[in-house]
Design a protein around this motif. Structure first.
Motif, PDB file in Angstrom:
ATOM      1  N   PRO A 149       0.843  -1.212   0.000  1.00  0.00           N
ATOM      2  CA  PRO A 149       0.000   0.000   0.000  1.00  0.00           C
ATOM      3  C   PRO A 149       0.870   1.250   0.000  1.00  0.00           C
ATOM      4  O   PRO A 149       2.005   1.247   0.498  1.00  0.00           O
ATOM      5  N   GLY A 150       0.345   2.342  -0.543  1.00  0.00           N
ATOM      6  CA  GLY A 150       1.076   3.591  -0.582  1.00  0.00           C
ATOM      7  C   GLY A 150       1.451   4.066   0.808  1.00  0.00           C
ATOM      8  O   GLY A 150       0.670   3.946   1.750  1.00  0.00           O
ATOM      9  N   ARG A 160       6.793   3.876  -7.107  1.00  0.00           N
ATOM     10  CA  ARG A 160       5.875   4.484  -8.064  1.00  0.00           C
ATOM     11  C   ARG A 160       4.521   3.798  -7.914  1.00  0.00           C
ATOM     12  O   ARG A 160       4.428   2.671  -7.389  1.00  0.00           O
ATOM     13  N   LEU A 161       3.483   4.465  -8.386  1.00  0.00           N
ATOM     14  CA  LEU A 161       2.149   3.880  -8.318  1.00  0.00           C
ATOM     15  C   LEU A 161       2.080   2.637  -9.198  1.00  0.00           C
ATOM     16  O   LEU A 161       2.452   2.677 -10.375  1.00  0.00           O
ATOM     17  N   MET A 163      -0.978   0.478  -9.086  1.00  0.00           N
ATOM     18  CA  MET A 163      -2.354   0.564  -9.537  1.00  0.00           C
ATOM     19  C   MET A 163      -3.250   1.047  -8.417  1.00  0.00           C
ATOM     20  O   MET A 163      -2.864   1.040  -7.245  1.00  0.00           O
ATOM     21  N   ARG A 164      -4.432   1.491  -8.789  1.00  0.00           N
ATOM     22  CA  ARG A 164      -5.455   1.900  -7.816  1.00  0.00           C
ATOM     23  C   ARG A 164      -6.629   0.934  -7.958  1.00  0.00           C
ATOM     24  O   ARG A 164      -7.108   0.680  -9.051  1.00  0.00           O
ATOM     25  N   THR A 165      -7.074   0.400  -6.832  1.00  0.00           N
ATOM     26  CA  THR A 165      -8.177  -0.564  -6.840  1.00  0.00           C
ATOM     27  C   THR A 165      -9.225  -0.135  -5.826  1.00  0.00           C
ATOM     28  O   THR A 165      -8.877   0.465  -4.798  1.00  0.00           O
ATOM     29  N   ARG A 203      -3.939  -0.061   5.992  1.00  0.00           N
ATOM     30  CA  ARG A 203      -5.334   0.083   5.552  1.00  0.00           C
ATOM     31  C   ARG A 203      -6.286   0.269   6.731  1.00  0.00           C
ATOM     32  O   ARG A 203      -7.409   0.744   6.541  1.00  0.00           O
ATOM     33  N   THR A 268     -10.834   3.874  -2.102  1.00  0.00           N
ATOM     34  CA  THR A 268      -9.872   3.204  -2.970  1.00  0.00           C
ATOM     35  C   THR A 268      -8.570   2.932  -2.234  1.00  0.00           C
ATOM     36  O   THR A 268      -8.279   3.540  -1.202  1.00  0.00           O
ATOM     37  N   ASP A 270      -4.382   2.642  -3.022  1.00  0.00           N
ATOM     38  CA  ASP A 270      -3.245   2.781  -3.926  1.00  0.00           C
ATOM     39  C   ASP A 270      -2.200   1.726  -3.584  1.00  0.00           C
ATOM     40  O   ASP A 270      -1.729   1.651  -2.444  1.00  0.00           O
ATOM     41  N   VAL A 272       1.610   0.449  -4.483  1.00  0.00           N
ATOM     42  CA  VAL A 272       2.824   1.007  -5.073  1.00  0.00           C
ATOM     43  C   VAL A 272       3.886  -0.073  -5.236  1.00  0.00           C
ATOM     44  O   VAL A 272       3.946  -1.055  -4.485  1.00  0.00           O
TER      45      VAL A 272
END
Length: 313
Positions: A149-150, A160-161, A163-165, A203, A268, A270, A272
Motif C-alpha cells: 500500500p502507498g 511508483r504507483l 495501480m489503484r483498486t 489500511r 480506494t 493505492d 505502489v
C-alpha cells in the motif's frame, strides 16, 4: 576521486541503517571496517559525513547530499553490469518478489503461469507478507521488488504507483440482503460487525476513518491479519470485511460470498511498486513485473466505478 564502489556501498548501508554495526552485518563486513572506510571518505573530502554520539550515527547535510549522489552511482553501475550480462544468452536467472495476500489471491497464479511458460529457464520465489516486512526486505535488497500500500517516502527505496483498486464490502450471501457486485452507499449500512486488519496494517486507519466520516455505526470489531481466515469467517457468519477489490475479482469467487463496491463516496487503495534505490531492476525481474502488471490490470478492470454505476441506475 569520489571513493571506490566498496566505500560507497558501505557508506550507503551506514546511512540507511543509521548504524555502523548493522551496516556491517548487511554488507558482510566488520564494524571497524565500515568505520575505517567512512573515515577514509571524510578525510578525502575534508568534511564530516556523519555525526557520532554514543554509538548512534546521524548524517550531516554533506552526508545527505553524498548519499543521493551515491545512489545514482550504484544504480548506474548495476545497470551497466546487467546490460553486459544480458548478451550472454536468453532470459534467465532468479526473481525474488514480495507480495501481500491482496496480490497473491487472484493475480499471482495467472502471472506465474504465463511467465514460466514463456521463460522456462528462470526461477521465481515469492515472499508473502504485509507491508512492514516487505518494505524492510526491499530496503535490504533481499527482494527485487514488492507491491505494498502507498506510504511515506523511505530512505533506500524508490517507488511508483502500481495501480489503484476499489475497496469493497465482503459478506455472506446468506446474511447480506443484496446482490453481488451491486454498489452500496455508507448511508444504507446499519450497525456492522466488522473484521479489520491490525493497526500495523496501513489500511486499518483508512477503513475506520471512512466509516466514521460517513456516520456508519460499528457494533463490534475483530482484528484478523489472516486474509483466508477473514474470508472464511465472513462467508459463514454475519461479520463483514472491507477488502481490496483486486483481491476478490477472480473469475470464480465462492458463491457464499457477496461482494459490493463502496460508493457515494467510494474508497480506494493505492498499491505502489517499491525497489531498492541502489540497484537497477534486472531484465528477468522487469519482465516478470510487466506480466504481473498486465494481469493486475486485467483483473482490476472487472470493477466499474461505483459512482458511475449509481448515476446510471
Amino acid at each position: 576521486m569520489v571513493g571506490s564502489l566498496q566505500d560507497i556501498r558501505l557508506f550507503v548501508a551506514a546511512y540507511e541503517e543509521r548504524s555502523f554495526t548493522v551496516a556491517a552485518q548487511r554488507e558482510n563486513a566488520t564494524q571497524s571496517g565500515v568505520s575505517q572506510h567512512i573515515r577514509k571518505l571524510e578525510q578525502r573530502f575534508r568534511v564530516a559525513l556523519f555525526s557520532r554520539d554514543k554509538g548512534r550515527v546521524t548524517a550531516t547535510p554533506a552526508g545527505d547530499a553524498y548519499y543521493r549522489a551515491c545512489l545514482d552511482v550504484l544504480r548506474a553501475h548495476d545497470a551497466a553490469t546487467k546490460v553486459a550480462q544480458s548478451y550472454g544468452g536468453g532470459l534467465e536467472g532468479e526473481v525474488v518478489v514480495g507480495l501481500m495476500p491482496t496480490m497473491t489471491r487472484c493475480v499471482l497464479a495467472p502471472a506465474l503461469a504465463r511467465f514460466t511458460s514463456a521463460h522456462p529457464n528462470t526461477a521465481i520465489r515469492v515472499v508473502e507478507g504485509y507491508s512492514g516486512t516487505l518494505t524492510h526486505l526491499v530496503r535490504g535488497a533481499e527482494l527485487d521488488f514488492a507491491i505494498v500500500p502507498g506510504t511515506a517516502a523511505i530512505a533506500g527505496i524508490v517507488s511508483r504507483l502500481f495501480m489503484r483498486t476499489p475497496e469493497v464490502l465482503v459478506g455472506s450471501a446468506a446474511h447480506w440482503p443484496r446482490r453481488t457486485m451491486e454498489p452500496v452507499r455508507p448511508a444504507e449500512l446499519g450497525p456492522l460487525r466488522l473484521v479489520v486488519p491490525s493497526r500495523v496494517n496501513t489500511r486499518r486507519i483508512s477503513i475506520e476513518s471512512y466509516f466514521a466520516s460517513n456516520g456508519v455505526a460499528i457494533e463490534r470489531l475483530i482484528e484478523l491479519d489472516a486474509m483466508f481466515g477473514t474470508l472464511d469467517l465472513v462467508g459463514r457468519s454475519d461479520w463483514v470485511a472491507v477488502l481490496p477489490g483486486i483481491m476478490v475479482a477472480g473469475e470464480e469467487e465462492p458463491t457464499n460470498l457477496l461482494i459490493n463496491p463502496l460508493a457515494s463516496p467510494s474508497l480506494t487503495l493505492d498499491l505502489v511498486l517499491i525497489e531498492p534505490a541502489r540497484r537497477a531492476i534486472s531484465p528477468v525481474a522487469g519482465a516478470f513485473l510487466a506480466v504481473l502488471e498486465e494481469e493486475a490490470r486485467r483483473i482490476n478492470s472487472r470493477w466499474a466505478a461505483p459512482e458511475a454505476t449509481y448515476r446510471a441506475a
